[in-house]
Design a protein around this motif. Sequence first.
Motif, short mmCIF file in Angstrom:
data_model
loop_
_atom_site.label_atom_id
_atom_site.label_comp_id
_atom_site.label_asym_id
_atom_site.label_seq_id
_atom_site.Cartn_x
_atom_site.Cartn_y
_atom_site.Cartn_z
N GLN A 56 9.73 62.42 19.83
CA GLN A 56 11.04 62.71 20.41
C GLN A 56 11.85 63.64 19.50
O GLN A 56 12.47 64.60 19.97
N ILE A 57 11.83 63.39 18.20
CA ILE A 57 12.54 64.23 17.24
C ILE A 57 11.96 65.64 17.25
O ILE A 57 12.69 66.63 17.18
N VAL A 63 13.61 72.14 21.21
CA VAL A 63 14.59 72.55 22.23
C VAL A 63 15.81 73.22 21.60
O VAL A 63 16.27 74.26 22.08
N PHE A 64 16.34 72.67 20.52
CA PHE A 64 17.61 73.14 19.98
C PHE A 64 17.49 74.18 18.87
O PHE A 64 18.43 74.94 18.64
N TYR A 65 16.37 74.25 18.17
CA TYR A 65 16.23 75.22 17.08
C TYR A 65 16.39 76.66 17.56
O TYR A 65 17.03 77.46 16.86
N PRO A 66 15.86 77.04 18.73
CA PRO A 66 16.09 78.41 19.20
C PRO A 66 17.58 78.74 19.36
O PRO A 66 18.00 79.87 19.11
N PHE A 67 18.40 77.77 19.75
CA PHE A 67 19.84 78.00 19.86
C PHE A 67 20.44 78.29 18.48
O PHE A 67 21.36 79.09 18.35
N GLY A 76 23.26 72.11 11.25
CA GLY A 76 23.72 70.73 11.21
C GLY A 76 23.78 70.11 12.59
O GLY A 76 23.51 68.91 12.75
N ASP A 77 24.10 70.92 13.59
CA ASP A 77 24.13 70.41 14.97
C ASP A 77 22.73 70.03 15.44
O ASP A 77 22.54 69.01 16.11
N VAL A 78 21.75 70.84 15.08
CA VAL A 78 20.36 70.53 15.42
C VAL A 78 19.96 69.21 14.75
O VAL A 78 19.37 68.33 15.38
#
Length: 172
Positions: A56-57, A63-67, A76-78
């Motif tokens: 899951q991590i 999903v979020f690293y490309p952002f 930090g948000d990732v």
Amino acid sequence: MNSTVKILIGILLIAACMDIMKYKIPNWCMFPGIATGLFLTWQQQGGQGLFMTILQIMVIFAVFYPFYLLGGMGAGDVKLFMLLGSYLEKEQLFTCIMAAMLLAGAGCVIKILFSKQCRKHLKDMFFYIRKIIMTGVVTDNMPVAGKAATIRLAVPVLCSVLLYADVGKAWL
């Protein structure tokens, strides 16, 4: 409310305070928090639960690293979302992430309405994108937002977990 959620909320409180004060969520807060979540998962659910949590991590990171790479969110948000993934099961996780994004979006609208700097940045971005559309040329002079125009996710993430955990009823 169980002790696992209390630990998560404690870590998120630290992360939110650091984000508000320093515009940064330190690794010394996130990585031990993730490790603690993994340990608690292993302790409560065994090896199979730990494997699913690690998976899951990894999905959250993918999903979020490309952002982050595109400049749409901070590292930090990732890590905040990865932290959530180490404590919450997928249904809880999805609910909290969606709530955090909605809360952050509401915060963004409020910032645009009440911050002259945010409105100026939005206007500059509009004209930059319009120029790209009309000319087909992407230039290096994209408008850069100041810190006042930055949307921080630590507080919306904390609020989403508090709402999901129904803290008001649990502590009354």
